[in-house]
Design a protein around this motif. Structure first.
Motif, PDB file in Angstrom:
ATOM      1  N   UNK A  11       0.832  -1.209   0.000  1.00 21.92           N
ATOM      2  CA  UNK A  11       0.000   0.000   0.000  1.00 21.92           C
ATOM      3  C   UNK A  11       0.867   1.261   0.000  1.00 21.92           C
ATOM      4  N   UNK A  12       1.938   1.228   0.765  1.00 20.51           N
ATOM      5  CA  UNK A  12       2.831   2.374   0.841  1.00 20.51           C
ATOM      6  C   UNK A  12       3.485   2.647  -0.508  1.00 20.51           C
ATOM      7  N   UNK A  13       3.997   1.628  -1.145  1.00 22.88           N
ATOM      8  CA  UNK A  13       4.648   1.793  -2.438  1.00 22.88           C
ATOM      9  C   UNK A  13       3.666   2.247  -3.513  1.00 22.88           C
ATOM     10  N   UNK A  14       2.430   1.759  -3.452  1.00 22.47           N
ATOM     11  CA  UNK A  14       1.414   2.170  -4.407  1.00 22.47           C
ATOM     12  C   UNK A  14       1.068   3.654  -4.215  1.00 22.47           C
ATOM     13  N   UNK A  15       0.925   4.097  -2.968  1.00 28.18           N
ATOM     14  CA  UNK A  15       0.637   5.508  -2.695  1.00 28.18           C
ATOM     15  C   UNK A  15       1.824   6.388  -3.103  1.00 28.18           C
ATOM     16  N   UNK A  16       3.030   5.882  -2.912  1.00 30.13           N
ATOM     17  CA  UNK A  16       4.219   6.628  -3.312  1.00 30.13           C
ATOM     18  C   UNK A  16       4.263   6.806  -4.830  1.00 30.13           C
ATOM     19  N   UNK A  17       3.913   5.769  -5.572  1.00 31.14           N
ATOM     20  CA  UNK A  17       3.899   5.854  -7.032  1.00 31.14           C
ATOM     21  C   UNK A  17       2.847   6.853  -7.501  1.00 31.14           C
ATOM     22  N   UNK A  18       1.685   6.895  -6.835  1.00 29.39           N
ATOM     23  CA  UNK A  18       0.648   7.854  -7.187  1.00 29.39           C
ATOM     24  C   UNK A  18       1.109   9.293  -6.926  1.00 29.39           C
TER      25      UNK A  18
END
Length: 132
Positions: A11-18
């Protein structure tokens, strides 16, 4: 629901990519095509900050005043030492050592601002007898 460490990292990496994608879409402040809300070449943008020049001037003036004050204090101390050495030479004595004050005949030595214990004004300054 209890998440595992791996789910949290995903979830953290996905939010970072966004967030990275959103930042790349924003206008760059250093880009020449970004005009800061004006149609000119940028001179109006910098002309708005004339207060900065005034603040720098005030800072330099204050620094100069502090330097002059420090110089005057240094000069005064130097002159006082020179005068004390000159008076001692006239009287045939040794000049006072660094940090010592010369006591003129008929005067008491400087005991400081506060009265010493046993003097009449001691109880006015003793603050309730703390430590005595």
């Amino acid at each position: 629901k209890k998440r595992t460490v791996w789910e949290w990292m995903e979830d953290f990496l996905q939010a970072d990519a966004e967030m990275t994608a959103l930042e790349q879409q924003e206008a760059d402040d250093w880009d020449a095509t970004h005009e800061h809300g004006s149609t000119s070449s940028g001179e109006e943008f910098w002309a708005e900050g004339e207060d900065i020049d005034d603040e720098v001037l005030v800072t330099l003036l204050l620094g100069g005043l502090i330097a002059v004050l420090a110089g005057l204090v240094w000069w005064r101390q130097r002159e006082a030492r020179r005068l004390a050495a000159q008076q001692a030479a006239q009287q045939g004595g040794q000049p006072p050592a660094e940090g010592q004050q010369q006591v003129v005949q008929g005067q008491q030595a400087d005991g400081g601002f506060f009265p010493q214990p046993g003097e009449p004004g001691w109880n006015d300054w003793v603050a309730g007898g703390v430590g005595h």
